[in-house]
Design a protein around this motif. Structure first.
Motif, PDB file in Angstrom:
ATOM      1  N   HIS A 171      30.148  31.618  29.007  1.00 48.59           N
ATOM      2  CA  HIS A 171      28.370  31.171  29.683  1.00 48.59           C
ATOM      3  C   HIS A 171      28.132  29.906  28.087  1.00 48.59           C
ATOM      4  O   HIS A 171      27.821  28.945  28.421  1.00 48.59           O
ATOM      5  CB  HIS A 171      27.835  32.243  29.779  1.00 48.59           C
ATOM      6  N   ARG A 176      29.982  28.766  32.832  1.00 50.08           N
ATOM      7  CA  ARG A 176      30.905  29.183  33.465  1.00 50.08           C
ATOM      8  C   ARG A 176      30.367  30.686  33.019  1.00 50.08           C
ATOM      9  O   ARG A 176      30.340  30.874  31.894  1.00 50.08           O
ATOM     10  CB  ARG A 176      31.822  29.155  34.198  1.00 50.08           C
ATOM     11  N   SER A 177      29.872  31.846  34.338  1.00 49.97           N
ATOM     12  CA  SER A 177      29.998  33.166  33.488  1.00 49.97           C
ATOM     13  C   SER A 177      31.126  33.445  32.972  1.00 49.97           C
ATOM     14  O   SER A 177      32.415  32.521  33.595  1.00 49.97           O
ATOM     15  CB  SER A 177      29.301  33.894  34.588  1.00 49.97           C
ATOM     16  N   ARG A 179      32.983  35.848  34.979  1.00 52.01           N
ATOM     17  CA  ARG A 179      33.900  36.092  36.261  1.00 52.01           C
ATOM     18  C   ARG A 179      34.133  34.205  36.774  1.00 52.01           C
ATOM     19  O   ARG A 179      35.043  34.980  36.920  1.00 52.01           O
ATOM     20  CB  ARG A 179      32.859  36.954  37.531  1.00 52.01           C
ATOM     21  N   GLN A 180      33.298  33.907  36.448  1.00 52.89           N
ATOM     22  CA  GLN A 180      34.322  32.766  37.147  1.00 52.89           C
ATOM     23  C   GLN A 180      35.273  32.052  36.459  1.00 52.89           C
ATOM     24  O   GLN A 180      36.236  31.174  36.616  1.00 52.89           O
ATOM     25  CB  GLN A 180      32.840  31.284  36.858  1.00 52.89           C
ATOM     26  N   ALA A 183      38.451  33.840  37.113  1.00 50.47           N
ATOM     27  CA  ALA A 183      38.666  33.430  38.086  1.00 50.47           C
ATOM     28  C   ALA A 183      39.264  31.858  37.947  1.00 50.47           C
ATOM     29  O   ALA A 183      40.753  32.079  38.714  1.00 50.47           O
ATOM     30  CB  ALA A 183      37.841  33.347  39.093  1.00 50.47           C
ATOM     31  N   GLU A 184      38.694  31.277  38.075  1.00 42.99           N
ATOM     32  CA  GLU A 184      39.001  29.535  37.932  1.00 42.99           C
ATOM     33  C   GLU A 184      40.018  29.689  36.926  1.00 42.99           C
ATOM     34  O   GLU A 184      41.239  28.422  36.784  1.00 42.99           O
ATOM     35  CB  GLU A 184      38.259  28.987  38.047  1.00 42.99           C
ATOM     36  N   GLN A 195      40.433  40.723  39.715  1.00 38.77           N
ATOM     37  CA  GLN A 195      38.685  39.702  39.384  1.00 38.77           C
ATOM     38  C   GLN A 195      38.322  40.711  39.270  1.00 38.77           C
ATOM     39  O   GLN A 195      38.440  42.143  38.879  1.00 38.77           O
ATOM     40  CB  GLN A 195      38.801  39.468  40.677  1.00 38.77           C
ATOM     41  N   ASP A 255      29.155  41.683  37.122  1.00 34.32           N
ATOM     42  CA  ASP A 255      29.892  40.950  35.870  1.00 34.32           C
ATOM     43  C   ASP A 255      30.028  41.920  34.670  1.00 34.32           C
ATOM     44  O   ASP A 255      28.978  41.861  33.895  1.00 34.32           O
ATOM     45  CB  ASP A 255      29.119  39.478  35.995  1.00 34.32           C
TER      46      ASP A 255
END
Length: 383
Positions: A171, A176-177, A179-180, A183-184, A195, A255
């Motif tokens: 972060h 971004r987290s 988790r983000q 994912a990305e 995920q 998360d």
């Protein structure tokens, strides 16, 4: 007759039969198993059921909570930032997260977080599972704590907070987290059905965790010294997490990069094959070879203060050690497993990834009789 779905090369007939028999006997409820060799899935099997009552079939796209296999994906995320020059494993954590310098942790380095040697392996009391659901709030509490042993001198497994620590670095660097980011930057580019947490829309295909027999006590569970002031006791009660927690909406919504990844053997193998295949998966580059070398930079080698296992830690992954799991071969191999027996192995020497995910937990902290048999059956068929 128990139906096992998927494909496997003829040389792995024994492996296929072992999985089929375990499902038929009830040793397994539902499971998936993949062996990827240089991008080819030579084994891709699934079968059984998603629930203890055996009313709902485990299907090709079934997901389940993979417990600490999540840590290997979290480690990969950190190494991707290293590869991009945005994170230095030998730099103080406080360079990126100034608040972490509190309470004598100014010299704790990023590599110490990634190798479970930071001294910060849980939350000080009072600590509840609900505290983990506030990822950044829990990380802030950890930053304020004093270490529970001298950082860098020994490993103490970061059971539930590994993702909070690494996630906060992610972060601070990316905005971004964790988790983000996963994912990305990992799951989406690779087309991997994985995920951190589980989106509500996917809950209908998540297999419930079926708990193991209860542990009699913290000392018996870990083999580590577990007086109330020991790292083992502090970690395993800071907070204590019951296996059934994985089946709750709050857990799935959180998360928790140490333990609440949701995927299956295919998606875990897809992601971790990045190590075994030299950093690239079908043209998608996640890591360079020099970054992969960090995985094999040994950070500690001894009995872990929390889980009681003799573990040889590189940066982000466990490395082969006969006293840990004798069925994992020597060489450039990185691995870890999830609570109850799931397993992910990236064998760089053979450009092979082995992934096993199930919902019926065994009683061990690392590996099980089932994962032992499956992995041995794989290696028995290799040159």
């Amino acid at each position: 007759m128990t139906t096992l779905h998927g494909t496997s090369e003829p040389r792995f007939a024994g492996l296929r039969e072992s999985l089929r028999q375990n499902i038929a006997s009830g040793e397994e409820i539902g499971a998936s198993l993949v062996v990827d060799i240089d991008g080819e899935r030579v084994v891709d099997l699934w079968g059984g059921h998603r629930d203890a009552a055996r009313t709902t079939a485990w299907e090709e796209n079934t997901l389940t909570n993979v417990w600490s296999i999540t840590k290997t994906v979290t480690s990969l995320a950190a190494l991707m930032l290293v590869d991009r020059g945005e994170l230095d494993v030998y730099a103080p954590v406080a360079r990126y997260w100034p608040e972490f310098a509190a309470a004598g942790k100014r010299e704790v380095e990023v590599r110490h977080l990634l190798s479970h040697t930071s001294g910060v392996s849980g939350l000080e009391q009072p600590a509840t599972v609900e505290d983990l659901y506030d990822a950044r709030g829990a990380a802030a509490r950890m930053a304020a704590q004093a270490p529970w042993w001298k950082p860098g001198t020994a490993s103490g497994y970061h059971v539930m907070n590994y993702g909070h620590l690494i996630g906060e670095l992610v972060h601070r660097i990316t905005g971004r987290s964790l988790r983000q980011f996963v994912a990305e930057e990992i799951a989406r580019p690779l087309g991997a059905d994985f995920q951190i947490g589980a989106a509500r829309a996917d809950w209908t295909r998540v297999a419930d965790i079926v708990p193991p027999p209860p542990w009699p006590s913290v000392p018996a569970a870990t083999g580590a010294s577990a007086g109330t002031d020991s790292p083992a006791h502090k970690t395993l009660t800071g907070p204590a997490v019951a296996p059934e927690t994985a089946n709750t909406p709050a857990w799935r919504a959180a998360d928790i990069g140490a333990a609440n990844g949701h995927g299956n053997a295919r998606s875990a193998a897809r992601i971790l094959s990045a190590l075994a295949r030299g950093g690239q998966v079908d043209g998608v580059r996640l890591l360079g070879e020099k970054t992969i070398d960090f995985v094999f930079d040994v950070q500690s080698d001894g009995v872990d203060l929390v889980n009681g296992l003799p573990v040889r830690w590189g940066i982000g992954f466990a490395l082969p050690k006969k006293a840990t799991l004798p069925w994992i071969p020597d060489g450039r191999v990185a691995f870890w497993g999830g609570w109850g027996g799931s397993m992910i192995i990236a064998d760089l020497d053979r450009r092979m990834t082995i992934s096993y995910v199930m919902n019926k937990m065994g009683s061990g902290l690392l590996g099980s009789d089932r994962s032992t048999a499956y992995v041995q059956a794989v290696y028995d068929q290799l040159p």
